[in-house]
Design a protein around this motif. Structure first.
Motif, PDB file in Angstrom:
ATOM      1  N   SER A  79       0.799  -1.228  -0.022  1.00 55.31           N
ATOM      2  CA  SER A  79      -0.092   0.063  -0.025  1.00 55.31           C
ATOM      3  C   SER A  79       0.913   1.244   0.149  1.00 55.31           C
ATOM      4  CB  SER A  79      -1.142  -0.023   1.226  1.00 55.31           C
ATOM      5  OG  SER A  79      -0.144   0.233   2.287  1.00 55.31           O
ATOM      6  N   SER A  80       0.460   2.365  -0.475  1.00 60.70           N
ATOM      7  CA  SER A  80       0.713   3.593  -0.689  1.00 60.70           C
ATOM      8  C   SER A  80       0.112   4.591  -0.489  1.00 60.70           C
ATOM      9  CB  SER A  80       1.632   3.859  -1.992  1.00 60.70           C
ATOM     10  OG  SER A  80       2.082   5.271  -2.266  1.00 60.70           O
ATOM     11  N   SER A  81       0.296   5.888   0.254  1.00 59.06           N
ATOM     12  CA  SER A  81      -0.464   7.013   0.573  1.00 59.06           C
ATOM     13  C   SER A  81      -0.659   7.943  -0.506  1.00 59.06           C
ATOM     14  CB  SER A  81      -0.324   7.744   1.949  1.00 59.06           C
ATOM     15  OG  SER A  81       1.239   8.102   1.688  1.00 59.06           O
ATOM     16  N   LEU A  82       0.138   7.760  -1.597  1.00 53.87           N
ATOM     17  CA  LEU A  82       0.053   8.574  -2.667  1.00 53.87           C
ATOM     18  C   LEU A  82      -1.153   8.906  -3.453  1.00 53.87           C
ATOM     19  CD1 LEU A  82       3.740   7.865  -4.251  1.00 53.87           C
ATOM     20  CD2 LEU A  82       2.839   9.649  -2.802  1.00 53.87           C
ATOM     21  N   THR A  83      -1.501   9.552  -3.858  1.00 56.69           N
ATOM     22  CA  THR A  83      -2.835   9.989  -4.889  1.00 56.69           C
ATOM     23  C   THR A  83      -2.197  10.445  -6.283  1.00 56.69           C
ATOM     24  OG1 THR A  83      -4.193  10.657  -3.057  1.00 56.69           O
ATOM     25  CG2 THR A  83      -4.797  11.148  -5.328  1.00 56.69           C
ATOM     26  N   VAL A  84      -2.748   9.936  -7.503  1.00 57.38           N
ATOM     27  CA  VAL A  84      -2.517  10.262  -8.827  1.00 57.38           C
ATOM     28  C   VAL A  84      -3.725  11.185  -9.336  1.00 57.38           C
ATOM     29  CG1 VAL A  84      -1.667   9.717 -11.113  1.00 57.38           C
ATOM     30  CG2 VAL A  84      -0.862   8.367  -9.141  1.00 57.38           C
ATOM     31  N   SER A  85      -3.646  12.350  -9.969  1.00 56.11           N
ATOM     32  CA  SER A  85      -4.731  13.096 -10.194  1.00 56.11           C
ATOM     33  C   SER A  85      -5.079  12.644 -11.673  1.00 56.11           C
ATOM     34  CB  SER A  85      -4.431  14.848 -10.211  1.00 56.11           C
ATOM     35  OG  SER A  85      -5.341  15.453 -11.046  1.00 56.11           O
TER      36      SER A  85
END
Length: 368
Positions: free
Chosen positions: A17-23
């Motif tokens: 898991s990663s806490s990143l977001t990709v717009s």
């Protein structure tokens, strides 16, 4: 990290898991640095690779999600690929992501779909499947139809530890409630929206729910979105894959099959392409008895034919109200409002024939 540890990243049952977001508002070109950062964050074996080792391309720009293929040239000069799936904006209005991720875990273990490798704030990363996506016309191919039926029968046997209550009418009511209270900023869309009689639609839902309740269709864990884009085939290996389980839930067997038949029409809604009775019976035989398709009793074929065609009506209502919500919420360039009318009008066109068939079946059954 040694080679064994690297291999474990892709073959472990642990989901990274990663806490990143990709717009999703970015172009694919502008999205690439964020996608590369995400992949390095999830897969430690890639963390020290130069960004030039990553190649990002669009696989699908569907009407709900964006799929990106990420190809990575590793230090041993081998190419590895994964699929990054970005959830469409506002899709939480129509999709239960928690339920989806739970289902993927168990369905993947049962051999369905692409292996889930990781999750991040607005999407998932899955293993890449070497196969092509079907077209609506492919689903008419008797050999592929038989294989889809066999795969769906196996799919329906998977046990998922979640509510066993069929979700169809809960979802339709939820969509209806949201759709009937929408107001569009676009005056033309609002004008069209005001032509819809939600009172009549509410009556249609109640009437169909009552009649389908008499069918006693078995409740199974269902895909609920088995359109051509969610079926892949490797022609060389003759291996078929059912993918994308975001609408999956416990539901009526007849609904999952009927919804699949409705998708023969494609996004253009050419309902002349729906499978005829012989084509449906071919599917049912391979679904009900995959090993001995020609031994299926006629009464079982008749029962499933009624189930599937009554639930095609439910599928029209489901996706019609889904489309109204998307017309308001989704930034994707698709005529969702037009899609509402195509599905809802087809429901009204087919209603009398299907209701008459059901009443005839029930009267014959009661006099038998």
């Amino acid at each position: 990290m040694d080679g064994a540890e690297e291999a474990r990243e892709f073959h472990s049952s642990e989901i990274l898991s990663s806490s990143l977001t990709v717009s999703t508002s970015l172009s694919v070109h502008d999205m690439k640095p964020r996608i590369v950062e995400l992949c390095k964050d999830l897969f430690k074996k890639w963390s020290k690779l130069d960004d030039s080792c990553f190649f990002v391309e669009t696989v699908s720009g569907g009407i709900t999600n964006l799929l990106l293929k990420v190809s990575v040239k590793e230090e041993n000069h081998e190419d590895v690929s994964v699929i990054v799936r970005l959830y469409g904006p506002n899709t939480e209005y129509v999709i239960n992501r928690e339920r989806e991720l739970l289902a993927i875990k168990y369905l993947s273990a049962a051999g369905f779909g692409a292996k889930l490798l990781g999750v991040f704030e607005n999407g998932t990363v899955q293993a890449f499947i070497t196969a092509r996506t079907l077209t609506p016309l492919d689903m008419r191919n008797p050999k592929l139809a038989a294989e889809i039926a066999k795969q769906l029968q196996k799919f329906h046997q998977v046990e998922i530890p979640c509510s066993k209550e069929p979700q169809l009418w809960n979802d339709i009511h939820k969509f209806f409630d949201k759709a009937s209270s929408l107001e569009f900023d676009d005056s033309e869309k609002q004008k069209v929206n005001e032509t819809i009689s939600f009172k009549d639609a509410q009556d249609e839902i109640a009437e169909l729910k009552e009649l389908t309740g008499l069918l006693n269709s078995p409740v199974v864990f269902s895909h609920n979105d088995l359109l051509s884009g969610n079926i892949m085939v490797n022609d060389e290996e003759e291996k078929l894959y059912l993918i994308d389980f975001e609408y999956g839930s416990y539901n009526y067997r007849g609904y999952d099959i009927g919804n699949h038949f409705a998708e023969y029409a494609g996004y253009d809604c050419d309902y002349s392409l729906l499978p005829n009775k012989d084509e449906q019976y071919h599917f049912f035989r391979h679904y009900l008895q995959p090993g001995r398709p020609h031994e299926v009793p006629d009464r079982d074929l008749e029962k499933l034919y009624l189930e599937a065609n009554m639930y095609v009506l439910a599928a029209h209502l489901y996706w019609a109200f889904w489309a109204l919500i998307q017309a308001k919420m989704s930034p994707i360039d698709f005529d969702y409002l037009g899609y509402f009318f195509m599905r809802y009008n087809e429901y009204k066109r087919q209603k009398e024939k299907c209701f008459s068939m059901a009443q005839s079946y029930f009267s014959c059954s009661s006099s038998a």
